[in-house]
Motif scaffolding. Structure first.
Motif: not given
Length: 167
Positions: A7-29
């Motif tokens: 409901r909130r995102s455009n992820l339902g519009e994505l198709k197989t092979g669509s690119k997305v940004n994925l980023e790991r959270a930073i640690s406290g150090e």
């Protein structure tokens, strides 16, 4: 995927092979030098324009859920498709805002490949949402009091407006 995410995102519009940004959270150090974002999606926005400006791109967006524009401020930050960016302009009446993406960022994120008319996921400033919620709660508490100064002020304003309308 959860219905709330769809409901909130455009992820339902994505198709197989669509690119997305994925980023790991930073640690406290780790030294933190960016904007504080949670990785949540509040709404989506549509790309209205993309204009080259030297080696940068100037993007303009229109919010789907217009109430979210209240949490966007010029020179503040916003997270678009998971990328935290500085806001360069805001039009509260039109529910539009803009950012400028430098060449380095264009090479690192998916949003730079999108076209006018496509949607992006938006996370607005959490601090703005928290402040707005606290003000609403405090005003509601104050207004509920029997001898509320806020209530008296609102009544005077309404009376004045009604008098003006009767003229």
């Amino acid at each position: 995927m959860a219905p709330e995410t769809l409901r909130r995102s455009n992820l339902g519009e994505l198709k197989t092979g669509s690119k997305v940004n994925l980023e790991r959270a930073i640690s406290g150090e780790v030294r933190f030098g960016g904007h504080f974002v949670q990785g949540h999606v509040d709404t989506i926005a549509t790309i209205e324009s993309i204009t080259p400006d030297a080696n940068s791109l100037r993007f303009s967006f229109k919010m789907r859920d217009v109430e979210n524009i209240n949490y966007v401020v010029e020179k503040g930050f916003i997270s678009l498709d998971g990328t935290s960016l500085t806001v360069t302009e805001v039009d509260f009446d039109k529910a539009t805002f803009g950012i400028m993406m430098v060449a380095y960022t264009q090479d690192k994120v998916v949003m730079a490949t999108k076209k006018v008319g496509e949607t992006i996921n938006v996370e607005v400033d959490l601090t703005g949402k928290l402040i707005a919620r606290q003000i609403e709660a405090l005003m509601a508490q104050e207004y509920a009091k029997e001898d509320s100064k806020l209530g008296q002020m609102i009544e005077r304003i309404v009376e004045r407006k009604l008098k003006d309308m009767m003229k």
